[in-house]
Design a protein around this motif. Sequence first.
Motif, PDB file in Angstrom:
ATOM      1  N   PRO A  56       0.838  -1.199   0.000  1.00 24.19           N
ATOM      2  CA  PRO A  56       0.000   0.000   0.000  1.00 24.19           C
ATOM      3  C   PRO A  56       0.879   1.257   0.000  1.00 24.19           C
ATOM      4  N   PRO A  57       0.324   2.395  -0.408  1.00 27.44           N
ATOM      5  CA  PRO A  57       1.123   3.627  -0.514  1.00 27.44           C
ATOM      6  C   PRO A  57       1.261   4.369   0.819  1.00 27.44           C
ATOM      7  N   TYR A  58       1.467   3.636   1.892  1.00 26.62           N
ATOM      8  CA  TYR A  58       1.600   4.248   3.212  1.00 26.62           C
ATOM      9  C   TYR A  58       2.312   3.282   4.160  1.00 26.62           C
ATOM     10  N   VAL A  59       2.715   3.816   5.314  1.00 32.61           N
ATOM     11  CA  VAL A  59       3.214   2.988   6.418  1.00 32.61           C
ATOM     12  C   VAL A  59       2.409   3.361   7.659  1.00 32.61           C
ATOM     13  N   ILE A  60       2.228   2.402   8.537  1.00 26.94           N
ATOM     14  CA  ILE A  60       1.600   2.629   9.840  1.00 26.94           C
ATOM     15  C   ILE A  60       2.724   2.708  10.863  1.00 26.94           C
ATOM     16  N   ILE A  61       2.761   3.808  11.616  1.00 23.18           N
ATOM     17  CA  ILE A  61       3.807   4.013  12.620  1.00 23.18           C
ATOM     18  C   ILE A  61       3.153   3.935  13.999  1.00 23.18           C
ATOM     19  N   GLU A  62       3.565   2.968  14.768  1.00 23.30           N
ATOM     20  CA  GLU A  62       3.073   2.805  16.133  1.00 23.30           C
ATOM     21  C   GLU A  62       3.764   3.832  17.033  1.00 23.30           C
ATOM     22  N   PRO A  63       3.184   4.128  18.207  1.00 17.10           N
ATOM     23  CA  PRO A  63       3.825   5.065  19.124  1.00 17.10           C
ATOM     24  C   PRO A  63       5.283   4.665  19.391  1.00 17.10           C
ATOM     25  N   GLY A  64       6.172   5.639  19.283  1.00 15.49           N
ATOM     26  CA  GLY A  64       7.595   5.407  19.504  1.00 15.49           C
ATOM     27  C   GLY A  64       8.359   4.937  18.278  1.00 15.49           C
ATOM     28  N   GLN A  65       7.678   4.514  17.218  1.00 12.93           N
ATOM     29  CA  GLN A  65       8.360   4.064  15.999  1.00 12.93           C
ATOM     30  C   GLN A  65       8.745   5.250  15.126  1.00 12.93           C
ATOM     31  N   ARG A  66       9.703   4.971  14.234  1.00  8.98           N
ATOM     32  CA  ARG A  66      10.151   5.982  13.271  1.00  8.98           C
ATOM     33  C   ARG A  66      10.073   5.411  11.865  1.00  8.98           C
ATOM     34  N   ALA A  67       9.902   6.315  10.909  1.00  6.57           N
ATOM     35  CA  ALA A  67       9.926   5.950   9.495  1.00  6.57           C
ATOM     36  C   ALA A  67      10.822   6.957   8.787  1.00  6.57           C
ATOM     37  N   ALA A  68      11.444   6.521   7.690  1.00  2.00           N
ATOM     38  CA  ALA A  68      12.342   7.399   6.942  1.00  2.00           C
ATOM     39  C   ALA A  68      12.016   7.317   5.456  1.00  2.00           C
ATOM     40  N   ALA A  69      12.227   8.431   4.782  1.00  2.03           N
ATOM     41  CA  ALA A  69      12.082   8.501   3.326  1.00  2.03           C
ATOM     42  C   ALA A  69      13.374   9.087   2.770  1.00  2.03           C
ATOM     43  N   ARG A  70      13.963   8.424   1.783  1.00  6.21           N
ATOM     44  CA  ARG A  70      15.190   8.941   1.167  1.00  6.21           C
ATOM     45  C   ARG A  70      14.876  10.189   0.347  1.00  6.21           C
ATOM     46  N   VAL A  71      15.824  11.132   0.352  1.00  3.93           N
ATOM     47  CA  VAL A  71      15.707  12.355  -0.435  1.00  3.93           C
ATOM     48  C   VAL A  71      17.051  12.647  -1.105  1.00  3.93           C
ATOM     49  N   HIS A  72      16.990  13.378  -2.207  1.00  3.59           N
ATOM     50  CA  HIS A  72      18.205  13.780  -2.926  1.00  3.59           C
ATOM     51  C   HIS A  72      17.992  15.197  -3.450  1.00  3.59           C
ATOM     52  N   TRP A  73      19.046  16.038  -3.339  1.00  6.01           N
ATOM     53  CA  TRP A  73      19.022  17.405  -3.869  1.00  6.01           C
ATOM     54  C   TRP A  73      20.255  17.544  -4.729  1.00  6.01           C
ATOM     55  N   PRO A 111      20.859  19.568 -12.630  1.00  2.00           N
ATOM     56  CA  PRO A 111      19.510  19.757 -12.088  1.00  2.00           C
ATOM     57  C   PRO A 111      19.562  20.225 -10.638  1.00  2.00           C
ATOM     58  N   ASP A 112      18.671  21.180 -10.303  1.00  2.00           N
ATOM     59  CA  ASP A 112      18.654  21.705  -8.937  1.00  2.00           C
ATOM     60  C   ASP A 112      17.401  21.269  -8.185  1.00  2.00           C
ATOM     61  N   ASN A 113      16.741  20.232  -8.682  1.00  2.00           N
ATOM     62  CA  ASN A 113      15.521  19.768  -8.044  1.00  2.00           C
ATOM     63  C   ASN A 113      15.801  18.767  -6.933  1.00  2.00           C
ATOM     64  N   LEU A 114      14.773  18.545  -6.122  1.00  2.00           N
ATOM     65  CA  LEU A 114      14.785  17.532  -5.072  1.00  2.00           C
ATOM     66  C   LEU A 114      13.948  16.348  -5.522  1.00  2.00           C
ATOM     67  N   THR A 115      14.294  15.164  -5.063  1.00  2.00           N
ATOM     68  CA  THR A 115      13.452  13.983  -5.255  1.00  2.00           C
ATOM     69  C   THR A 115      13.293  13.318  -3.895  1.00  2.00           C
ATOM     70  N   SER A 116      12.183  12.609  -3.729  1.00  2.00           N
ATOM     71  CA  SER A 116      11.974  11.887  -2.474  1.00  2.00           C
ATOM     72  C   SER A 116      11.385  10.514  -2.773  1.00  2.00           C
TER      73      SER A 116
END
Length: 123
Positions: A56-73, A111-116
């Motif tokens: 699915p296009p989402y994550v479920i984060i329980e209390p205290g959990q962390r999620a990360a998404a890669r980014v590039h500039w 290119p000076d754009n960001l991607t995620s």
Amino acid sequence: MVEWKHGSPGLDGQVIAENVGGRACRLAYKPEVTPLQPDGTPLPVETIVTLEEKIPPYVIIEPGQRAAARVHWGAWCGQQASDRARVDWSGGSTAAKVHGPTQPECLPGQPDNLTSSWFRLMT
């Protein structure tokens, strides 16, 4: 929080979200990162949305959990970026602290754009 490190070329990094609430939350889609100038004004940096699919296009984060998404500039030859960036996601937005370099080198013609990328649970 937004973390950057020098890549080749530009900056590679990640957006980190932590659930500090008392119940699970859902982070949908990819975050959009907008670097801010020292006065808080958004820099005119475009975020490019790539089309890779995640089901699915989402994550479920329980209390205290962390999620990360890669980014590039890729590069930046404009106004000075500060140590803050606006992070937008489906259903929310926040001004986040930037750790590491605040902007990539000026590389004329690059290119000076960001991607995620998609959020993924951190282990």
